[in-house]
Structures are given as structure tokens and as C-alpha cells.
Motif scaffolding. Structure first.
Motif, short mmCIF file in Angstrom:
data_model
loop_
_atom_site.label_atom_id
_atom_site.label_comp_id
_atom_site.label_asym_id
_atom_site.label_seq_id
_atom_site.Cartn_x
_atom_site.Cartn_y
_atom_site.Cartn_z
N SER A 26 0.83 -1.20 0.00
CA SER A 26 0.00 0.00 0.00
C SER A 26 0.87 1.26 0.00
N GLU A 27 2.07 1.15 0.59
CA GLU A 27 3.00 2.28 0.62
C GLU A 27 3.96 2.27 -0.56
N THR A 28 4.30 1.08 -1.05
CA THR A 28 5.35 0.96 -2.05
C THR A 28 4.80 0.76 -3.46
N VAL A 29 4.09 -0.33 -3.67
CA VAL A 29 3.62 -0.67 -5.02
C VAL A 29 2.50 0.25 -5.47
N GLY A 30 1.55 0.53 -4.58
CA GLY A 30 0.38 1.34 -4.95
C GLY A 30 0.74 2.66 -5.62
N VAL A 38 10.25 3.51 -12.75
CA VAL A 38 9.12 2.77 -12.16
C VAL A 38 9.01 1.38 -12.79
N LEU A 39 9.12 1.32 -14.11
CA LEU A 39 9.07 0.02 -14.79
C LEU A 39 10.21 -0.88 -14.35
N LEU A 40 11.37 -0.29 -14.10
CA LEU A 40 12.52 -1.06 -13.65
C LEU A 40 12.25 -1.70 -12.29
N VAL A 41 11.69 -0.94 -11.37
CA VAL A 41 11.40 -1.46 -10.03
C VAL A 41 10.38 -2.59 -10.10
N LEU A 42 9.32 -2.42 -10.88
CA LEU A 42 8.30 -3.46 -10.96
C LEU A 42 8.80 -4.69 -11.71
N TRP A 43 9.74 -4.50 -12.63
CA TRP A 43 10.39 -5.65 -13.26
C TRP A 43 11.18 -6.43 -12.21
N GLN A 44 11.91 -5.74 -11.35
CA GLN A 44 12.65 -6.42 -10.28
C GLN A 44 11.69 -7.17 -9.37
N LEU A 45 10.56 -6.56 -9.04
CA LEU A 45 9.57 -7.22 -8.19
C LEU A 45 8.99 -8.45 -8.88
N LEU A 67 0.25 -0.24 -21.61
CA LEU A 67 1.52 0.49 -21.70
C LEU A 67 2.36 0.02 -22.88
N LEU A 68 2.25 -1.26 -23.20
CA LEU A 68 3.01 -1.79 -24.33
C LEU A 68 2.56 -1.15 -25.64
N ARG A 69 1.26 -0.87 -25.74
CA ARG A 69 0.76 -0.20 -26.94
C ARG A 69 1.35 1.21 -27.08
N LEU A 70 1.63 1.82 -25.94
CA LEU A 70 2.03 3.23 -25.93
C LEU A 70 3.52 3.45 -25.72
N SER A 71 4.25 2.39 -25.44
CA SER A 71 5.65 2.52 -25.03
C SER A 71 6.46 3.35 -26.02
N PRO A 72 7.14 4.38 -25.52
CA PRO A 72 7.80 5.33 -26.41
C PRO A 72 9.19 4.93 -26.87
N LYS A 73 9.88 4.10 -26.09
CA LYS A 73 11.27 3.78 -26.38
C LYS A 73 11.52 2.29 -26.21
N GLU A 74 12.61 1.81 -26.82
CA GLU A 74 12.96 0.40 -26.67
C GLU A 74 13.20 0.04 -25.21
N LYS A 75 13.82 0.95 -24.46
CA LYS A 75 14.17 0.61 -23.08
C LYS A 75 12.92 0.42 -22.22
N THR A 76 11.85 1.18 -22.49
CA THR A 76 10.61 0.97 -21.75
C THR A 76 9.88 -0.27 -22.26
N THR A 77 9.91 -0.47 -23.57
CA THR A 77 9.28 -1.66 -24.15
C THR A 77 9.93 -2.94 -23.61
N ARG A 78 11.25 -2.91 -23.49
CA ARG A 78 11.97 -4.08 -22.98
C ARG A 78 11.51 -4.45 -21.58
N LEU A 79 11.36 -3.44 -20.72
CA LEU A 79 10.95 -3.72 -19.34
C LEU A 79 9.50 -4.18 -19.25
N VAL A 80 8.63 -3.60 -20.08
CA VAL A 80 7.22 -4.01 -20.07
C VAL A 80 7.10 -5.47 -20.51
N ILE A 81 7.78 -5.83 -21.58
CA ILE A 81 7.70 -7.20 -22.10
C ILE A 81 8.34 -8.18 -21.13
N ALA A 82 9.49 -7.83 -20.56
CA ALA A 82 10.17 -8.73 -19.62
C ALA A 82 9.31 -8.98 -18.39
#
Length: 481
Positions: A204-208, A257-264, A288-303
Motif C-alpha cells: 500500500s505504501e510501495t507498489v500502490g 518505475v518500470l525497472l522497479v516493478l520488473w525487479q519485483l 503500456l506496451l501499446r504506448l511505449s515510447p522507447k525500446e528501453k521501456t518496451t523491454r521492461l514491459v515485455i520482460a
């Protein structure tokens, strides 16, 4: 994993390093001792190699300087009432922990010592967001934990929960600079399963707040976020973001943010279902994958999607299909990405989803949609062939589980997505028309009563579908008289 420090933090630390501190006067005032000052001068404003040599030659002495030992007070404890000195020492300590990795480990080498005793209280130095001491303290704590990779009771059960709470307050701040500091420090802390589990425990404090940032980036905010996300699956995609994404979320903050949730997501086997139930993570990430602006964000969303879906295939793959992930991955297959890891993850995810869809029927898709708790005008709802072939099967499936789910869905008001109520009325009407002898089963779940209530809805489509459904009941009531 090293990230460039946020601009605000780098500027704050630089300003503090340049401040002149009246050290001799501080000694006379009892803010620190002559011995402590000698240790500080030996490593302050010197070359990194010199600093490393001095500290490595006296690791225990420098640990004692900042943590105290055997009744010897820490310089941080002595200086706690002098904000200027305290700030300077916190910046110096964070620099030392960065430059001399062995120092972090030295803090935890003695089993009877408490490395946090004189540092942790500074995290609650004040609630004033303008006071830099709590922020600088959090940086020291992160460096200390991440540098040592410590999982002791002192870290896991006391210091880490307090630190996560503080960083959570940063991610909820309206200042994007403070948000980015909080998110980047999270990333440094998720170095072990113990830390990730604690992070999830305090979700509730971290992920939310992180999910709120992603929803804002996706243009989903306010009201019923789930309803808005499901509505977005049928909307045409927006063009890609540039320097800033939806809701004013900067590209760098989005990436972090995507990096942290990928780690989680490496805990997906344990938390994947709850993550999706509480935050609609599969639907959000597909959006988000439909809208992802860069390869680095797309990579994290897909992973992240791959980690979630591969570890929770039975529960999450149906939702991925409803979110139209298979079609999206098919479109992405023609994209020429330069990142080989992204290409590999994309192909693995597409194969996983395709293998699942090969064995699924339209009935399976309908069951998955109802179980998702959200209905949309997918093909089965308007197909007379589907209802003719599957109505009885739906009523009998797992002792009426689908009908119970429909009843649960219809009990909600759906203020931001009245189409869900219209679709549910349509489905109930189809069941009545195809299997009229089972009307009593539907009535036991309160569906007839709810249909009659919805005839008074302000939404025209809901009124029309509820009227059609009730018409089936009336027709068969007359036919059996």
C-alpha cells in the motif's frame, strides 16, 4: 545496478559538500571530538584512492566513527542538534560508502553491534519536506544496505520497513524530482528475495503509488481505474510519447518505475495473482506496451509480462487474451528492434501466448472474461450460435460458478462503465431464452430482481438490455401457463 542520481539530489549534495564547516568550533562546542575530527579530515576533500586506502586500513575505526561502539558515541549522534554539521556528515558518509565498498560490509561484521542505532532516528528528524536530513539519511541507509547486501534481522525487520515507508512518502509527493529519488532508491534495495518480499508486504505504501504513476502515464486516472483500463482495450492507440508521457510523467521516471516493478516480478510465482487482482497489472502493462515510447521501456514491459505470465499461466494468460495481448504481440513481431534481449523476450512471450490460445475455445474465452470480473462487447455476447451451443454448459459449469460470477458483476454500480451492466443483462437474457427451464437457478442468484432494478437505470443501453432480458422471463412465464 547503478543509475544516474536524480538532478535534485546531485545538486543538494554538491551544495552541501561546498559549505564551509567550522570544525574547530564544533569540537569546542562538543559537537564532535578531536579524534573524530582527525578521522574526518583524513578522508574529506581528498582523492578517491587516498580515501580508499585510509578507510581500508582502519575499517573498524570508521565504522565506529559513524555507528558508535561499546559506549563510544557516534559522530552522527553528537552532531544531531547541529543541522549543518549533520547534513555534511551524511553526505560524506554516503560518498564513503560509494567509494569504499568494504565499509558497508564492515558495519555488519560484529554480531552484537547495531549499525542503524545512530542513523535510523535521523530518518524521522522532521516531517518538513524542506528539511534535507531525512532525505540524506535515506540515501545513507540505501547505500549501507545495498552495498552490504545485508539480510540480517536488524535490516529486514526494522530498518528496511521504516526505509520503505519513507521512500513511499517520496513517491507520493507531487514533486517529480522527489518521486524519482524514491523510485531509484527502491531499485537499489530490491537486491534479494527478502527485500522484495518486504516491499510487497508494504505494497500500500510501495507498489500502490508506483501503479498510480503508471496509470497516469497511460492516461488512466480518476474514477474506476479498472473500468477505464478495460475501456481502453477497444480504443485506438495513442501515438508514442516523447519527453513526457500521459499525466505529465517524465520518460525517465516512467523507466525507473518500470525497472522497479520488473525487479519485483521475479517474485511472480508467489505474488503474480495478487498483483493482478489488486492492480490489473496484466491489463495495465498491455496498455503500456501499446504506448511505449522507447525500446528501453518496451523491454521492461515485455520482460515483466513474461515473468508474470510464465509463472501464472492458468490464472493470468486468460486475462492477457482478453486484453488483446496476442494481437499486440503479432503487431510487434514486425518491429525492427535493436536490443537482442528485447527481441528474445518478445519472441518468448509471443510463443507462450500463442501456445495457450491454440488450445482454447470461444467458451474458454467467455469463462475467462467473466472470471476477470469485467465484461466488454467481445464476439460471444452477440453470437446466437455461441449461446445456442454453450448456454446450458454455462449454467452447469462448476455447479453454476459462471452464473454466480455474473451475479457478482451485476451487483456493482459500474459508475464509470455502464456497458458492463448492459452486457450482463444481455447474457442473462440469452441464458433465459436458450434454457428457459433453468430460470429458477438464475432467480436464486437474484438475477431477475437485479434485472428489474436496472430497468430504472439512467443509461439507455442498460435499460434496453434489461427490458429485453425481462421480456424473456415474461415470455416463458406465459408459455408455461
Amino acid at each position: 545496478m547503478s543509475l544516474d542520481p536524480p538532478t535534485y539530489l546531485a545538486s543538494l549534495q554538491s551544495n552541501i559538500r561546498q559549505r564551509p564547516i567550522p570544525w574547530d568550533g564544533a569540537v569546542r562546542a562538543g559537537t564532535l571530538t578531536e579524534e573524530q575530527l582527525a578521522k574526518i579530515r583524513a578522508v574529506d576533500k581528498v582523492k578517491r584512492d587516498v580515501r580508499r586506502q585510509v578507510i581500508e586500513a582502519n575499517l573498524d575505526g570508521y565504522k565506529t566513527l559513524f555507528a558508535g561502539n561499546n559506549g563510544q558515541r557516534s559522530v552522527l549522534e553528537l552532531a544531531s542538534k547541529r543541522p549543518d554539521v549533520c547534513q555534511y556528515l551524511l553526505v560524506l558518509l554516503s560518498d564513503l560508502l560509494d567509494d569504499v565498498p568494504a565499509l558497508s560490509k564492515a558495519f555488519f561484521q560484529s554480531e552484537d553491534s547495531n549499525p542503524y542505532k545512530n542513523i535510523l532516528p535521523l530518518l524521522a528528524h522532521s516531517t518538513n519536506t524542506e528539511d534535507p536530513i531525512p532525505l540524506l539519511t535515506s540515501i545513507v541507509l540505501v547505500r549501507l544496505m545495498a552495498g552490504s547486501r545485508d539480510e540480517s534481522t536488524a535490516t529486514a525487520e526494522k530498518a528496511l520497513p521504516m526505509l520503505f515507508s519513507y521512500l513511499g512518502s517520496l513517491t507520493k509527493n507531487s514533486d517529480a524530482g522527489l518521486q524519482d529519488i524514491g523510485v531509484q532508491e527502491y531499485s537499489q534495495l530490491l537486491y534479494s528475495r527478502v527485500c522484495r518480499q518486504q516491499f510487497w508486504k508494504q505494497r500500500s505504501e510501495t507498489v500502490g503509488p508506483l501503479i498510480d504513476i503508471l496509470r497516469a502515464a497511460a492516461g488512466i486516472s480518476g474514477g474506476d481505474a479498472s473500468a477505464n483500463l478495460w475501456s481502453g482495450t477497444t480504443a485506438p492507440p495513442r501515438s508514442g510519447f516523447e519527453a513526457s508521457v500521459g499525466g505529465g510523467v517524465g520518460l525517465q521516471l516512467l523507466y525507473h518505475v518500470l525497472l522497479v516493478l520488473w525487479q519485483l516480478s521475479f517474485e511472480a510465482a508467489d505474488i503474480g495473482d495478487d498483483l493482478n487482482n489488486e492492480y490489473d497489472i496484466v491489463l495495465l502493462y498491455t496498455h503500456l506496451l501499446r504506448l511505449s515510447p522507447k525500446e528501453k521501456t518496451t523491454r521492461l514491459v515485455i520482460a515483466t509480462l513474461y515473468n508474470l505470465l510464465s509463472n501464472n499461466q492458468n490464472s493470468l494468460l486468460p486475462t492477457a487474451v482478453l486484453a488483446r495481448l496476442p494481437q499486440l504481440l503479432q503487431n510487434l513481431s514486425s518491429r525492427q528492434f535493436t536490443d537482442p534481449d528485447l527481441v528474445e523476450d518478445r519472441d518468448k512471450l509471443r510463443e507462450l501466448v500463442e501456445e495457450y490460445t491454440k488450445t482454447k475455445t470461444t467458451f474458454d474465452e467467455y469463462v475467462a472474461e467473466v472470471n476477470s470480473g469485467h465484461l466488454r462487447w467481445s464476439p460471444p455476447h452477440r453470437s446466437s450460435v455461441f449461446w445456442a451451443e454453450n448456454a446450458r454448459k454455462i449454467l452447469d459449469y462448476e455447479n453454476g460458478e459462471i452464473v454466480r460470477k455474473l451475479a457478482e458483476i451485476m451487483q456493482k454500480p459500474w459508475e464509470n462503465d455502464k456497458a458492463v451492466l448492459a452486457i450482463a443483462c444481455n447474457d442473462v437474457g440469452c441464458l433465459v431464452r436458450e434454457v428457459p427451464e433453468k430460470r429458477s437457478q438464475l432467480e436464486r442468484y437474484g438475477l431477475k430482481r437485479r434485472i428489474m432494478e436496472l430497468m430504472g437505470e439512467a443509461d439507455e443501453n442498460v435499460r434496453w438490455e434489461s427490458l429485453r432480458a425481462l421480456g424473456g422471463w415474461l415470455q416463458y412465464s406465459f408459455d408455461t401457463k
